[in-house]
Design a protein around this motif. Structure first.
Motif, PDB file in Angstrom:
ATOM      1  N   ARG A  62       0.847  -1.207   0.000  1.00  0.00           N
ATOM      2  CA  ARG A  62       0.000   0.000   0.000  1.00  0.00           C
ATOM      3  C   ARG A  62       0.881   1.256   0.000  1.00  0.00           C
ATOM      4  O   ARG A  62       0.795   2.114   0.877  1.00  0.00           O
ATOM      5  CB  ARG A  62      -0.937  -0.030   1.199  1.00  0.00           C
ATOM      6  CG  ARG A  62      -1.930  -1.174   1.173  1.00  0.00           C
ATOM      7  CD  ARG A  62      -3.048  -0.910   0.182  1.00  0.00           C
ATOM      8  NE  ARG A  62      -3.923   0.142   0.701  1.00  0.00           N
ATOM      9  CZ  ARG A  62      -4.709   0.895  -0.063  1.00  0.00           C
ATOM     10  NH1 ARG A  62      -4.690   0.752  -1.385  1.00  0.00           N
ATOM     11  NH2 ARG A  62      -5.493   1.812   0.488  1.00  0.00           N
ATOM     12  N   VAL A  64       2.372   4.399  -2.628  1.00  0.00           N
ATOM     13  CA  VAL A  64       2.110   5.097  -3.890  1.00  0.00           C
ATOM     14  C   VAL A  64       3.285   6.021  -4.206  1.00  0.00           C
ATOM     15  O   VAL A  64       3.752   6.766  -3.334  1.00  0.00           O
ATOM     16  CB  VAL A  64       0.807   5.923  -3.791  1.00  0.00           C
ATOM     17  CG1 VAL A  64       0.658   6.861  -4.986  1.00  0.00           C
ATOM     18  CG2 VAL A  64      -0.404   5.000  -3.705  1.00  0.00           C
ATOM     19  N   ARG A  65       3.764   5.964  -5.449  1.00  0.00           N
ATOM     20  CA  ARG A  65       4.768   6.908  -5.939  1.00  0.00           C
ATOM     21  C   ARG A  65       4.049   8.163  -6.409  1.00  0.00           C
ATOM     22  O   ARG A  65       3.199   8.119  -7.295  1.00  0.00           O
ATOM     23  CB  ARG A  65       5.563   6.301  -7.088  1.00  0.00           C
ATOM     24  CG  ARG A  65       6.425   5.114  -6.711  1.00  0.00           C
ATOM     25  CD  ARG A  65       7.134   4.525  -7.934  1.00  0.00           C
ATOM     26  NE  ARG A  65       8.086   5.466  -8.523  1.00  0.00           N
ATOM     27  CZ  ARG A  65       7.929   6.070  -9.694  1.00  0.00           C
ATOM     28  NH1 ARG A  65       6.841   5.866 -10.417  1.00  0.00           N
ATOM     29  NH2 ARG A  65       8.857   6.900 -10.158  1.00  0.00           N
ATOM     30  N   ASP A  68       3.612   9.192 -10.028  1.00  0.00           N
ATOM     31  CA  ASP A  68       2.586   8.534 -10.853  1.00  0.00           C
ATOM     32  C   ASP A  68       1.207   9.151 -10.677  1.00  0.00           C
ATOM     33  O   ASP A  68       0.232   8.665 -11.275  1.00  0.00           O
ATOM     34  CB  ASP A  68       2.513   7.045 -10.506  1.00  0.00           C
ATOM     35  CG  ASP A  68       3.805   6.307 -10.788  1.00  0.00           C
ATOM     36  OD1 ASP A  68       4.552   6.751 -11.682  1.00  0.00           O
ATOM     37  OD2 ASP A  68       4.074   5.290 -10.102  1.00  0.00           O
ATOM     38  N   VAL A  69       1.085  10.175  -9.848  1.00  0.00           N
ATOM     39  CA  VAL A  69      -0.219  10.750  -9.515  1.00  0.00           C
ATOM     40  C   VAL A  69      -0.422  12.058 -10.265  1.00  0.00           C
ATOM     41  O   VAL A  69       0.412  12.972 -10.183  1.00  0.00           O
ATOM     42  CB  VAL A  69      -0.334  10.993  -7.992  1.00  0.00           C
ATOM     43  CG1 VAL A  69      -1.679  11.648  -7.660  1.00  0.00           C
ATOM     44  CG2 VAL A  69      -0.173   9.677  -7.226  1.00  0.00           C
ATOM     45  N   THR A  90      -4.022  11.873  -3.758  1.00  0.00           N
ATOM     46  CA  THR A  90      -4.019  10.531  -3.178  1.00  0.00           C
ATOM     47  C   THR A  90      -4.990  10.454  -2.003  1.00  0.00           C
ATOM     48  O   THR A  90      -5.708   9.461  -1.835  1.00  0.00           O
ATOM     49  CB  THR A  90      -2.602  10.153  -2.721  1.00  0.00           C
ATOM     50  OG1 THR A  90      -1.689  10.343  -3.808  1.00  0.00           O
ATOM     51  CG2 THR A  90      -2.541   8.702  -2.265  1.00  0.00           C
ATOM     52  N   ARG A  93      -8.508  10.171  -3.280  1.00  0.00           N
ATOM     53  CA  ARG A  93      -8.794   8.831  -3.807  1.00  0.00           C
ATOM     54  C   ARG A  93      -9.039   7.823  -2.689  1.00  0.00           C
ATOM     55  O   ARG A  93      -9.707   6.798  -2.906  1.00  0.00           O
ATOM     56  CB  ARG A  93      -7.639   8.374  -4.694  1.00  0.00           C
ATOM     57  CG  ARG A  93      -7.481   9.188  -5.964  1.00  0.00           C
ATOM     58  CD  ARG A  93      -6.269   8.750  -6.776  1.00  0.00           C
ATOM     59  NE  ARG A  93      -6.054   9.631  -7.918  1.00  0.00           N
ATOM     60  CZ  ARG A  93      -5.064   9.482  -8.800  1.00  0.00           C
ATOM     61  NH1 ARG A  93      -4.200   8.487  -8.672  1.00  0.00           N
ATOM     62  NH2 ARG A  93      -4.946  10.341  -9.811  1.00  0.00           N
ATOM     63  N   GLU A  94      -8.498   8.099  -1.505  1.00  0.00           N
ATOM     64  CA  GLU A  94      -8.696   7.212  -0.355  1.00  0.00           C
ATOM     65  C   GLU A  94      -9.914   7.594   0.484  1.00  0.00           C
ATOM     66  O   GLU A  94     -10.201   6.947   1.483  1.00  0.00           O
ATOM     67  CB  GLU A  94      -7.449   7.237   0.540  1.00  0.00           C
ATOM     68  CG  GLU A  94      -6.240   6.572  -0.069  1.00  0.00           C
ATOM     69  CD  GLU A  94      -6.452   5.077  -0.255  1.00  0.00           C
ATOM     70  OE1 GLU A  94      -6.663   4.379   0.744  1.00  0.00           O
ATOM     71  OE2 GLU A  94      -6.423   4.624  -1.416  1.00  0.00           O
ATOM     72  N   THR A 131       7.283   9.128  -1.965  1.00  0.00           N
ATOM     73  CA  THR A 131       6.237   8.112  -1.860  1.00  0.00           C
ATOM     74  C   THR A 131       5.403   8.398  -0.613  1.00  0.00           C
ATOM     75  O   THR A 131       5.837   9.095   0.302  1.00  0.00           O
ATOM     76  CB  THR A 131       6.813   6.684  -1.751  1.00  0.00           C
ATOM     77  OG1 THR A 131       7.632   6.582  -0.578  1.00  0.00           O
ATOM     78  CG2 THR A 131       7.614   6.313  -2.982  1.00  0.00           C
TER      79      THR A 131
END
Length: 255
Positions: A62, A64-65, A68-69, A90, A93-94, A131
Motif C-alpha cells: 500500500r 504510492v509513488r 505517478d499521480v 491521493t 482517492r482514499e 512516496t
C-alpha cells in the motif's frame, strides 16, 4: 462479551519487539514478529500483539509513488500554496467524504469509516523518497491474517491489533487507536452493570482496543524502527472487529 468475560488486569506491561528489518512488499511480517517475540521471551496466551499500520501497509504493497499521480483541480485547490497536490489527490482517492479542510490540511472519512487527517495517507517513514503510505484496504482482515499465522507459529492464543496515530477534536497531540483487531473484544460493554454506588450504567462502553493500542505506542519507536509491541496483562480474548469502534453516522453529533 460482557464485563464478566474480561479478566481484571493486574500488572500491565508493554514489551517492544525490536530488530525487525526495513519492511518491503510481500515480507512475511508474522514470521518476523514471531522471531522478534522469541527474542523478547516469547508469546503467551492472552498477549496482544500491536502492530503499527505502516508496517502492515508496507508488506501489503500500500505504497504510492507521487510521480505517478496526476492531481485534479480539486486537489490543487485543497493543497493551497503550501501543500503537494499529488499527495492531496491521493488523499481524495482514499476518501469517501471530505469532512473539513484548511489548505493543505484535509480531514476526511475513509472507505473504512474512519474520520482522520489526510485519510491516513502518510509521507513519513516511507520506503523511498516521493512516496506515501496508505492504510490497509481491510485492517481487520490484516489483523486476522497475522493472528492466524502467529497462533500457528507460537501455539498460543494471542490477539492482534493494527494501530495508527489519530488526532482528537478538542485535544492536543495524537494517540494510537485500533484500526483492525483479531482475537479480542474491542469494546467492553458495561451497560446494565452497576457503578460503585450501585447505580446502573446505561451508556458506558470502554474502547479497550484503543487503550491497548495507546499503551503499546509508549514503547513503539517511529524514529527507532520499532513497529510492534506485546501488551501483556489484560485478557480481552474474544471475537470482534475494529468496525465496532467507528461511530455510526446517525449518532455522530460533531460534523
Amino acid at each position: 462479551m460482557s464485563s464478566r468475560d474480561v479478566s481484571p488486569p493486574g500488572v500491565v506491561s508493554a514489551i517492544p519487539l525490536e530488530g525487525l528489518p526495513e519492511l518491503e512488499e510481500s515480507d512475511d511480517l508474522a514470521l518476523l514478529l514471531h522471531a522478534a517475540a522469541a527474542r523478547a521471551g516469547g508469546l503467551r496466551d492472552a498477549d496482544v500483539v500491536v502492530v503499527a499500520q505502516k508496517a502492515v501497509s508496507k508488506v501489503e504493497g500500500r505504497v504510492v509513488r507521487l510521480a505517478d499521480v496526476e492531481p485534479s483541480a480539486r486537489a490543487i485547490e485543497l493543497a493551497g500554496p503550501d501543500g503537494d497536490p499529488r499527495q492531496v489527490e491521493t488523499i481524495l482517492r482514499e476518501s469517501v467524504d471530505v469532512v473539513r479542510s484548511r489548505p493543505p490540511l484535509v480531514i476526511a472519512e475513509t472507505r473504512h469509516g474512519f474520520v482522520c487527517a489526510s485519510a491516513g495517507v502518510d509521507a513519513s517513514n516511507t520506503p523511498a523518497e516521493d512516496t506515501v503510505v496508505l492504510l490497509p484496504l481491510d485492517p481487520d482482515a490484516s489483523a486476522r491474517r497475522l493472528r492466524e499465522r502467529l497462533v500457528a507459529l507460537a501455539a498460543v492464543d494471542v490477539g492482534v491489533i493494527v494501530s495508527d496515530s489519530f488526532g482528537r477534536a478538542w485535544r492536543q497531540g495524537t494517540t494510537d487507536v485500533a484500526l483492525g483487531v483479531a482475537g479480542i473484544t474491542p469494546l467492553l460493554d458495561l451497560r446494565g452493570t452497576a457503578d460503585a454506588r450501585g447505580r446502573e450504567l446505561e451508556t458506558t462502553q470502554i474502547a479497550v482496543a484503543d487503550e491497548i493500542a495507546a499503551a503499546a505506542e509508549l514503547v513503539l519507536g517511529k524514529a527507532r524502527s520499532v513497529p510492534a509491541a506485546i501488551v501483556r496483562g489484560v485478557d480481552v480474548r474474544g471475537d470482534g472487529s475494529a468496525a465496532e469502534l467507528v461511530m455510526p453516522r446517525e449518532r455522530d453529533l460533531f460534523r
